[in-house]
Every structure is written in C-alpha cells, then in structure tokens.
Design a protein around this motif. Structure first.
Motif, PDB file in Angstrom:
ATOM      1  N   PRO A  88       0.948  -1.135   0.094  1.00 35.27           N
ATOM      2  CA  PRO A  88       0.097  -0.108  -0.138  1.00 35.27           C
ATOM      3  C   PRO A  88       0.771   1.137  -0.091  1.00 35.27           C
ATOM      4  O   PRO A  88       2.097   1.313   0.248  1.00 35.27           O
ATOM      5  CB  PRO A  88      -0.661  -0.080   1.341  1.00 35.27           C
ATOM      6  N   LEU A  89       0.347   2.461  -0.417  1.00 35.07           N
ATOM      7  CA  LEU A  89       1.166   3.652  -0.369  1.00 35.07           C
ATOM      8  C   LEU A  89       1.566   4.049   0.952  1.00 35.07           C
ATOM      9  O   LEU A  89       2.840   4.439   0.784  1.00 35.07           O
ATOM     10  CB  LEU A  89       0.011   4.662  -0.892  1.00 35.07           C
ATOM     11  N   TRP A  90       0.927   3.710   2.024  1.00 34.36           N
ATOM     12  CA  TRP A  90       1.600   4.241   3.311  1.00 34.36           C
ATOM     13  C   TRP A  90       2.693   3.322   3.556  1.00 34.36           C
ATOM     14  O   TRP A  90       3.593   4.079   4.118  1.00 34.36           O
ATOM     15  CB  TRP A  90       0.470   4.539   4.378  1.00 34.36           C
ATOM     16  N   GLN A  91       2.911   2.168   3.231  1.00 28.87           N
ATOM     17  CA  GLN A  91       3.855   1.406   3.126  1.00 28.87           C
ATOM     18  C   GLN A  91       5.003   1.785   2.416  1.00 28.87           C
ATOM     19  O   GLN A  91       6.142   1.940   3.023  1.00 28.87           O
ATOM     20  CB  GLN A  91       3.524  -0.098   3.328  1.00 28.87           C
ATOM     21  N   ARG A  92       4.657   2.237   0.954  1.00 29.50           N
ATOM     22  CA  ARG A  92       5.829   2.409   0.412  1.00 29.50           C
ATOM     23  C   ARG A  92       6.670   3.798   0.780  1.00 29.50           C
ATOM     24  O   ARG A  92       7.544   3.983   0.568  1.00 29.50           O
ATOM     25  CB  ARG A  92       5.302   2.572  -0.959  1.00 29.50           C
ATOM     26  N   VAL A  93       5.669   4.642   1.479  1.00 31.90           N
ATOM     27  CA  VAL A  93       6.180   5.988   1.857  1.00 31.90           C
ATOM     28  C   VAL A  93       7.006   5.902   3.118  1.00 31.90           C
ATOM     29  O   VAL A  93       8.240   6.247   3.078  1.00 31.90           O
ATOM     30  CB  VAL A  93       5.134   6.818   2.431  1.00 31.90           C
ATOM     31  N   PHE A  94       6.708   4.902   3.865  1.00 29.15           N
ATOM     32  CA  PHE A  94       7.400   4.639   5.196  1.00 29.15           C
ATOM     33  C   PHE A  94       8.710   3.962   5.011  1.00 29.15           C
ATOM     34  O   PHE A  94       9.590   4.173   5.386  1.00 29.15           O
ATOM     35  CB  PHE A  94       6.402   3.607   5.935  1.00 29.15           C
ATOM     36  N   LYS A  95       8.715   2.971   4.044  1.00 33.34           N
ATOM     37  CA  LYS A  95       9.919   2.100   3.613  1.00 33.34           C
ATOM     38  C   LYS A  95      11.003   2.807   2.672  1.00 33.34           C
ATOM     39  O   LYS A  95      11.943   2.393   2.251  1.00 33.34           O
ATOM     40  CB  LYS A  95       9.466   0.817   3.141  1.00 33.34           C
ATOM     41  N   GLU A  96      10.476   3.929   1.811  1.00 31.65           N
ATOM     42  CA  GLU A  96      11.250   4.581   0.927  1.00 31.65           C
ATOM     43  C   GLU A  96      12.831   4.986   1.249  1.00 31.65           C
ATOM     44  O   GLU A  96      12.919   5.474   2.275  1.00 31.65           O
ATOM     45  CB  GLU A  96      10.770   5.691   0.351  1.00 31.65           C
ATOM     46  N   ASP A  97      13.639   4.643   0.691  1.00 26.19           N
ATOM     47  CA  ASP A  97      15.020   4.950   1.043  1.00 26.19           C
ATOM     48  C   ASP A  97      15.403   6.022   1.248  1.00 26.19           C
ATOM     49  O   ASP A  97      16.129   6.380   2.025  1.00 26.19           O
ATOM     50  CB  ASP A  97      16.084   4.318  -0.107  1.00 26.19           C
ATOM     51  N   ASN A  98      14.884   7.128   0.550  1.00 24.18           N
ATOM     52  CA  ASN A  98      15.364   8.608   0.686  1.00 24.18           C
ATOM     53  C   ASN A  98      14.359   9.477   1.617  1.00 24.18           C
ATOM     54  O   ASN A  98      14.303  10.729   1.659  1.00 24.18           O
ATOM     55  CB  ASN A  98      15.119   9.412  -0.605  1.00 24.18           C
ATOM     56  N   ASN A  99      13.691   8.606   2.441  1.00 24.94           N
ATOM     57  CA  ASN A  99      12.640   9.190   3.600  1.00 24.94           C
ATOM     58  C   ASN A  99      13.691   9.903   4.495  1.00 24.94           C
ATOM     59  O   ASN A  99      14.494   9.237   5.264  1.00 24.94           O
ATOM     60  CB  ASN A  99      11.997   8.066   4.365  1.00 24.94           C
ATOM     61  N   ALA A 100      13.729  11.200   4.573  1.00 25.22           N
ATOM     62  CA  ALA A 100      14.784  11.797   5.332  1.00 25.22           C
ATOM     63  C   ALA A 100      14.178  13.080   5.889  1.00 25.22           C
ATOM     64  O   ALA A 100      13.387  13.607   5.257  1.00 25.22           O
ATOM     65  CB  ALA A 100      16.113  12.212   4.608  1.00 25.22           C
ATOM     66  N   TYR A 141      11.279  18.042   5.382  1.00 27.65           N
ATOM     67  CA  TYR A 141      11.165  16.724   5.247  1.00 27.65           C
ATOM     68  C   TYR A 141      10.629  16.132   3.503  1.00 27.65           C
ATOM     69  O   TYR A 141       9.701  17.011   3.149  1.00 27.65           O
ATOM     70  CB  TYR A 141       9.776  16.198   6.226  1.00 27.65           C
ATOM     71  N   ARG A 142      11.393  15.303   3.186  1.00 29.48           N
ATOM     72  CA  ARG A 142      10.982  14.832   1.932  1.00 29.48           C
ATOM     73  C   ARG A 142      11.068  13.436   1.658  1.00 29.48           C
ATOM     74  O   ARG A 142      12.129  12.685   2.151  1.00 29.48           O
ATOM     75  CB  ARG A 142      11.868  15.533   0.821  1.00 29.48           C
ATOM     76  N   VAL A 143      10.225  12.801   1.039  1.00 25.21           N
ATOM     77  CA  VAL A 143      10.421  11.477   0.514  1.00 25.21           C
ATOM     78  C   VAL A 143       9.535  11.565  -0.766  1.00 25.21           C
ATOM     79  O   VAL A 143       8.540  12.026  -1.210  1.00 25.21           O
ATOM     80  CB  VAL A 143       9.684  10.383   1.386  1.00 25.21           C
ATOM     81  N   SER A 144      10.272  10.558  -1.767  1.00 24.05           N
ATOM     82  CA  SER A 144       9.477  10.496  -3.147  1.00 24.05           C
ATOM     83  C   SER A 144       9.888   9.293  -3.836  1.00 24.05           C
ATOM     84  O   SER A 144      11.246   8.727  -3.433  1.00 24.05           O
ATOM     85  CB  SER A 144      10.059  11.700  -3.865  1.00 24.05           C
ATOM     86  N   HIS A 145       9.453   8.798  -4.560  1.00 25.13           N
ATOM     87  CA  HIS A 145       9.590   7.576  -5.722  1.00 25.13           C
ATOM     88  C   HIS A 145       9.302   7.863  -6.904  1.00 25.13           C
ATOM     89  O   HIS A 145       8.148   8.355  -7.272  1.00 25.13           O
ATOM     90  CB  HIS A 145       8.963   6.486  -5.018  1.00 25.13           C
ATOM     91  N   ALA A 146      10.013   7.561  -8.074  1.00 20.92           N
ATOM     92  CA  ALA A 146       9.902   7.962  -9.314  1.00 20.92           C
ATOM     93  C   ALA A 146       8.619   7.348  -9.754  1.00 20.92           C
ATOM     94  O   ALA A 146       8.502   6.094  -9.427  1.00 20.92           O
ATOM     95  CB  ALA A 146      11.074   7.737 -10.185  1.00 20.92           C
ATOM     96  N   LYS A 147       7.651   7.979 -10.559  1.00 19.09           N
ATOM     97  CA  LYS A 147       6.393   7.553 -10.941  1.00 19.09           C
ATOM     98  C   LYS A 147       5.491   7.023  -9.937  1.00 19.09           C
ATOM     99  O   LYS A 147       4.820   5.992 -10.362  1.00 19.09           O
ATOM    100  CB  LYS A 147       6.780   6.566 -12.310  1.00 19.09           C
ATOM    101  N   ASP A 148       5.711   7.502  -8.924  1.00 15.61           N
ATOM    102  CA  ASP A 148       4.873   6.791  -7.773  1.00 15.61           C
ATOM    103  C   ASP A 148       4.009   8.137  -6.952  1.00 15.61           C
ATOM    104  O   ASP A 148       3.135   8.214  -7.097  1.00 15.61           O
ATOM    105  CB  ASP A 148       5.692   5.933  -7.162  1.00 15.61           C
ATOM    106  N   PHE A 149       5.169   8.583  -6.297  1.00 18.40           N
ATOM    107  CA  PHE A 149       4.690   9.565  -5.162  1.00 18.40           C
ATOM    108  C   PHE A 149       5.678  10.549  -4.966  1.00 18.40           C
ATOM    109  O   PHE A 149       6.793  10.365  -5.018  1.00 18.40           O
ATOM    110  CB  PHE A 149       4.033   9.018  -3.858  1.00 18.40           C
ATOM    111  N   SER A 150       5.254  11.781  -4.252  1.00 24.09           N
ATOM    112  CA  SER A 150       6.190  12.533  -3.591  1.00 24.09           C
ATOM    113  C   SER A 150       5.539  13.438  -2.464  1.00 24.09           C
ATOM    114  O   SER A 150       4.414  13.944  -2.861  1.00 24.09           O
ATOM    115  CB  SER A 150       6.614  13.727  -4.527  1.00 24.09           C
ATOM    116  N   LEU A 151       6.236  13.553  -1.272  1.00 30.63           N
ATOM    117  CA  LEU A 151       5.548  13.989  -0.455  1.00 30.63           C
ATOM    118  C   LEU A 151       6.742  15.133   0.409  1.00 30.63           C
ATOM    119  O   LEU A 151       7.777  14.462   0.751  1.00 30.63           O
ATOM    120  CB  LEU A 151       5.190  12.996   0.816  1.00 30.63           C
ATOM    121  N   GLY A 152       6.389  16.310   0.764  1.00 28.99           N
ATOM    122  CA  GLY A 152       7.253  16.951   1.405  1.00 28.99           C
ATOM    123  C   GLY A 152       6.692  18.122   2.333  1.00 28.99           C
ATOM    124  O   GLY A 152       5.324  18.660   1.939  1.00 28.99           O
ATOM    125  N   VAL A 153       7.368  18.648   3.165  1.00 27.34           N
ATOM    126  CA  VAL A 153       7.077  19.925   3.940  1.00 27.34           C
ATOM    127  C   VAL A 153       8.383  20.664   4.163  1.00 27.34           C
ATOM    128  O   VAL A 153       9.471  19.897   4.474  1.00 27.34           O
ATOM    129  CB  VAL A 153       6.578  19.156   5.484  1.00 27.34           C
TER     130      VAL A 153
END
Length: 691
Positions: free
Chosen positions: A124-136, A177-189
């Motif tokens: 699921p999307l929330w898991q992909r966001v949580f597990k993304e490598d560039n979550n920083a 705060y930024r996390v993203s994955h190509a062709k999937d999602f991007s979240l940032g504050v």
C-alpha cells in the motif's frame, strides 16, 4: 572504467552527484544574485532522489535532464527499441553517441530500474512511503557571528520613536522533510525562518510558526490519472513562455541541450524560494494514448506594497506598484507588505504526442486574477507594463524531430494584445558537431507572469533576439562550445532611456584528461546600453562593455583527495570614454575523505576589484541542499571549511564556517546589514536523519 561484466552489472551503484561542479558547468557565469541557481540545484537533487528510468522514459523525460543531446536521446530510444531494456548503466557504453563524460555526468540521475507499473506490488501507498530509502528529515541552522546594525538596540527620541530594527533574531532556521519515488509519489514539508524574521503564532496575520511554510503531496501513474498534485507545485509546458518551472539555465556554457525546454508538466515544489510556485491543486489525465490534459488552480497571497489612491478620480482606489520577491519579512515595513495581495491562477494544457514521439504539440491557457490592481510607477519605461487585476494568456507550442534535426517553438498572446514567440532548432551536423539557433520576439506589451523563456531581460517583455550556438568535439577528451546572442529592446527600460541593443558571446574550451578531472578556459563579452548619468534631461544610453575570463581545473589525484583551482577576472567600462575597471578572484579548493565517516572541504580565495561594477560572483561548496554564490567586491580574502560527518547509518551532520576579511575597510555591508569591523563570519550546521 565501466568495463565490468554483465554478471556484475546489476550491482552498479549510482554515484553521488557533484552538483557544484555540474552547476558550474551548466552556468557560464553568474553576474547577478537573481539567477535561479538554487531552483536548478533543487531540481537536480530531485532527479537524484527520483532518477529517470532509461527503460521507460519518454523522449520528453530524457530532454528534461538537460544533459543529453537530441542525437543521444534518439540513439538511446532506437537502441532500446531494437535490443530491449538496458540491463545496466554500463550498457550505455554500447549506445552510439554516448561518450564516457556524458555517462558519468548522467549516471547519478538515471537508472535502469522500471518502477512504473510495479508500485502496487510494493505494498500500500503508506507502506511505500514509510519504507522508501530517501525518507529523510533535514534541520539547518545559520547565523552571522558579528553583530549587524539591524540587531542592535535602537536609541529612542523623546516621542519614543527610533530607527528601524529587525524584529526577529539573527538565526536562520530550516526544517525540511521529503520522501519520493519516481513515477509513484512525492511528499514534502518545508518550514523556513530567515535571519531577522520572527517565529510567531499569529493566525490573523497568516503566520503559523515559521515565516514560510510549504507542503505538497503528489501521486503519479494511477491508471488514466498520470499526476495529481495537492499543495505547492510547479508547471512547465512548451518553451516556458507562459509556464516555466525551475528547470532552466538560460544562456550558459552548455550551448545545445539546455536551449530547448521540455514539457515536464506538473512537478512537486520543495524549494525555499517564496514566489515561484503555485498553491492549490493540479492534475494530468490521459485522454487517449497520445493526448493528455492538465488542469490546475492556485490561490495564494503574495507580497506587495499596497497603496491607496490620493486622487478620488483615480482608476483604482487601491493598487500595488509591483510584486516584492525577496521573501524577507524582517522589519515593520516588510511585515506590512507581507501577503497583502491575493493571486488566483487557473488554466490548463492540452498536449498531443505522436505514437513515434517525433511530433508533440499543445495548447496552454493561464488566467491570472489579483484582488487589488497592479499599477506601476508613472514612468515612461513602465507605459506598457501589466496594469489592472486580470491577465489571460493563451499559447501554442510544438516540437518536431526528424533524423538529427529538432525544431521547437511556442507562441502566446496576453490580454493586452501583446505577443511573444520563441522558435528554435537543434541539429547534429556530424557525430562530433552540434549546432543550435533560436529566435525570440516579445512585444513591449506582452505579459506573462509565470513565464521564463530564454531572454536577456529577467522577464519575457520588450525584447527581440537571435541566439546561435555551437559545440564541437574535435578529438577525444576535447570540447569547444560557443554562442553568440544579438538582442534588441524596442522600448525603454529601467535606467535605459531609449530603445537599445546589445550582444553577448561566449567561448569555452574543455579538456577532460581523465574521467574524474576537468580543465576549461572560458571567455565572455557582453555589451549592453545604459544611461550614463541620471542627471541628463534627455537620457542617451551608451554601450557598457564587460569582458570576463575564467580558468577552472578540477582533479582527484587520489580516490580520497579532490583539488579545484579557479581563476576568474573581468574588466568593465561604463562608456567608450570611461576608464576600464578590473576585478579578479583566485580560489583554491581541497577536499579529503578521512576514513569512511568524515569528509573535509576547504577553500582559500583572494579577491581584488576596483568597484562594485567588477564584483565577482563565485560558486562555493555548501552543505547538502544549500547553494552559495557570494558577490565579492573590494580587496580581501574569503575562506571556508566544511566537515561532513556520517555519525550513524541514519544520521549525517554538516558543519560549515566561512569568513570574508576585507582589507582597508572599517565596516562591512550597509544599512541594517552593516558590521563594524573588516570581517564577516558565517556559521552553518545541518543534520539529516534518514528514517
């Protein structure tokens, strides 16, 4: 060398990009602090975080990277079509037209992984966001160590009034705060407080802690829904005549690949520039396999100096003379101008791309409305500037590639009746010879509020020009690039009291003796007209001339040691009868890796300029995500040191100390920024925590 076997190919690790060196290669010479280098730096970092897949990228995606020529893109697409997906980045050596320098420059920003279409398999999307490598999470602190006038106690008069002072502390703070994955999602504050600004909770004043807050959430590739952005975003279509994001270089040392803009559409926004984004929502849907439609709406408040009309018969009771783009809200007057103008922007784009990808065309509409009128000062040079509360701009753009020739362009019209058009050509005459040409014409009443197509002016108005570019690789490891730009201004400009013209040319010779070393020499001449003196009753602009030279050498004698030498200088003459003024900078950088957890970087620079007109803008290395190009004038030295410490796998620290020492000066700066003494010392610390 990239000569590893196929068995090891999948283990290729993307190198960390040397963004400082790459940015210097793209920008020819910075001569103003208004260059959007930070935006480009941020964009390149986004490419590093979410690399382009060479196996699924479209022609337009590859153009957006700015590092590949049209011939290289065509060769890659042909190779992919004939031989299937690339198995490794090493395989780029087998693609015709790709030399080692191109591969090493592009390697940090591309991948052969095919993320698209497999998003659902990663959970699921929330898991992909949580597990993304560039979550920083990033936290940065900056401060000038000397006391500046703006932070001193102000003496009060008998009425309790005193001179202006900054309202906040001299500390600059940034949280990101930024996390993203190509062709999937991007979240940032992002939250930022500039030095002198207040940290405050004031809902009535639309401030919630930090002075600048930004956030975005973007999802991509959800069936027919290609992109959905909520929050802050950017848009780029066509040649950027109506909508241009931060992905432009302008006239630079890269004379071919950066001339044409790519229609990259909706992009997440995470920069700290406070005026170059939209706030609201945007969506792109696939209407048919060849047609995509984008709609967007934005509403935000911008800084402006709003005034009440003194004359009851005036056209507008309340108006602003223009936008304030500095983003500073440190003094009572700056606070009074904060977010006083409400801007609403809505529009869309309809784009067609042929199945072969050779032809692309589109239509763009941008409707902008302000709640208070824009009315610039009643000066003659402002006669054709935007005036009122509403602007509707309509445009059409096209791109067509056939063989080794690419033609492109965009034409638009604004509500005022003004026109803007930019049309160009890129061609590979031979495997080692590329040429480019671009013609532009922006009438004096053409108004584009978010456009930034190629121009000599900072805005696309009141200008015509012809640009010619050339790049030649006569022998291996050598490259010669050059451009010539002739421009005309048919109407008056600020500090230019009559129609004028000028020219700008550049030549750079580059030699890359090894894969990690680079040497280039650059010459540039610019001639533009300005009023020689504001005291003349009838201004007669005279041509000013600036010659500049740059020598740059970058080498890594050992795997742990890097050296950079930079010598740059310029001479400037205000009129043909004026004496030449001169300025130069000599800078030596060194960086060394101490074990696996520590990297040290330092610079020592000497500068000497005759006046502020010959000030030198010099690139500096900085902490990750930061960008520094100080302007040096006078005589003195500039030194800085950076320590990058990998404390743990999750935590990395950066510490930076920089100092400028001016000779023969008792003060530094002016106004509220003035420092008593000859030194200005800046401290910066940054922490990154990877989740």
């Amino acid at each position: 060398m990239l000569a590893a076997g196929t068995a090891q190919a999948q283990e290729y690790v993307r190198p960390t990009p040397d963004l400082d060196r790459l940015t210097q290669e793209l920008f020819a010479e910075i001569q103003s602090d208004q260059v959007p280098s930070e935006d480009l730096y941020e964009t390149l970092l986004q490419y590093y975080q979410t690399p382009i897949s060479l196996n699924t990228a479209t022609r337009e995606d590859l153009r957006g990277l700015l590092l590949l020529s049209e011939n290289q893109i065509s060769q890659l697409l042909t190779y992919r079509q004939q031989r299937g997906p690339l198995l490794s980045l090493y395989e780029l050596q087998a693609v015709p037209g790709f030399d080692l320098r191109t591969i090493y420059r592009a390697a940090p920003f591309v991948t052969v992984q095919t993320a698209g279409g497999t998003n659902g398999l990663r959970g699921p999307l929330w898991q992909r966001v949580f597990k993304e490598d560039n979550n920083a999470l990033f936290l940065r602190y900056e401060r000038v160590l000397q006391t500046r006038t703006g932070y001193t106690a102000a003496p009060l008069d008998s009425l309790g009034r005193g001179p202006t002072r900054y309202l906040g502390s001299p500390d600059k703070l940034l949280l990101r705060y930024r996390v993203s994955h190509a062709k999937d999602f991007s979240l940032g504050v992002t939250a930022e407080k500039d030095a002198g600004e207040q940290l405050a909770w004031n809902p009535k004043g639309r401030q919630y802690g930090a002075d600048f807050l930004s956030a975005h959430f973007v999802v991509q590739e959800r069936g027919k829904l290609k992109t959905l952005a909520v929050g802050d975003y950017q848009l780029q279509f066509g040649q950027g005549l109506l909508l241009s994001s931060g992905l432009q270089v302008g006239k630079g040392a890269e004379t071919i690949t950066t001339l044409r803009r790519s229609s990259i559409g909706v992009r997440p926004y995470s920069s700290i520039l406070e005026s170059t984004f939209f706030r609201g929502a945007a969506a792109t849907v696939e209407v048919t396999p060849t047609v995509r439609a984008t709609a967007f709406v934005s509403r935000k408040r911008v800084d402006a100096n709003v005034q009440l009309a003194a004359d009851s018969l005036a056209e507008f009771d309340e108006f602003s003379s223009g936008f304030l783009l500095t983003g500073f809200h440190r003094t009572p007057s700056e606070r009074a101008n904060r977010q006083t103008l409400r801007e609403t922007v809505a529009g869309g784009n309809l784009s067609y791309t042929s199945r072969s990808g050779h032809l692309a065309a589109g239509l763009t509409a941008v409707d902008t409305h302000f709640d208070k009128a824009i009315q610039r000062r009643p000066e003659l040079y402002n006669q054709y500037e935007f005036r009122g509360t509403h602007n509707l701009a309509l445009g059409a753009h096209y791109t067509y590639v056939r063989g080794n020739v690419l033609v492109f362009g965009e034409t638009a019209r604004s509500s005022s009746g003004g026109w803007g058009t930019v049309n160009g050509l890129l061609a590979s005459l031979a495997p080692t010879v590329d040429v480019s040409a671009l013609v532009r014409h922006y009438t004096r009443d053409f108004h584009t509020l978010y456009g930034n197509a190629l121009s000599e002016n900072t805005r696309n108005i009141n200008e015509s020009g012809l640009y010619l570019g050339l790049k030649v690789r006569p022998v291996a490891r050598w490259e010669v690039s050059a451009y010539y730009d002739q421009f005309w201004f048919p109407w008056l400009k600020y500090d230019v009291g009559a129609p004028s013209r000028g020219h700008d040319w550049l030549t750079r010779i580059t030699y890359a003796p090894t894969k990690t070393s680079l040497l280039y020499a650059q010459l540039r001449t610019r001639q533009k007209a300005y009023n020689p003196s504001s005291d003349q009753p009838i201004p007669q602009p005279e041509p000013t001339t600036r010659h500049s030279v740059l020598l740059y050498y970058d080498a890594n004698p050992t795997p742990t040691l890097g050296l950079r030498t930079r010598v740059q200088g310029s001479r400037y003459r205000a009129t043909d009868a004026s004496p030449w003024q001169r300025g130069y900078v000599l800078a030596q950088d060194a960086s060394v890796a101490v074990g696996r957890r520590l990297r040290l970087t330092a610079r020592y620079a000497l500068f000497d300029t005759d006046s502020y007109d010959t000030r030198q803008y010099v690139f500096e290395q900085d902490v990750l995500y930061a960008f520094s190009v100080p302007a040096l004038s006078g005589q003195g030295t500039r030194v800085y040191g950076i320590a990058e410490i990998s404390c743990t796998r999750q935590l990395t620290l950066w510490l930076r100390l920089a100092e400028t020492h001016y000779r023969h000066q008792t003060t530094v700066g002016s106004g509220l920024e003035e420092i008593q003494g000859p030194r200005r010392t800046e401290f910066k610390a940054q922490a990154r925590y990877r989740f």
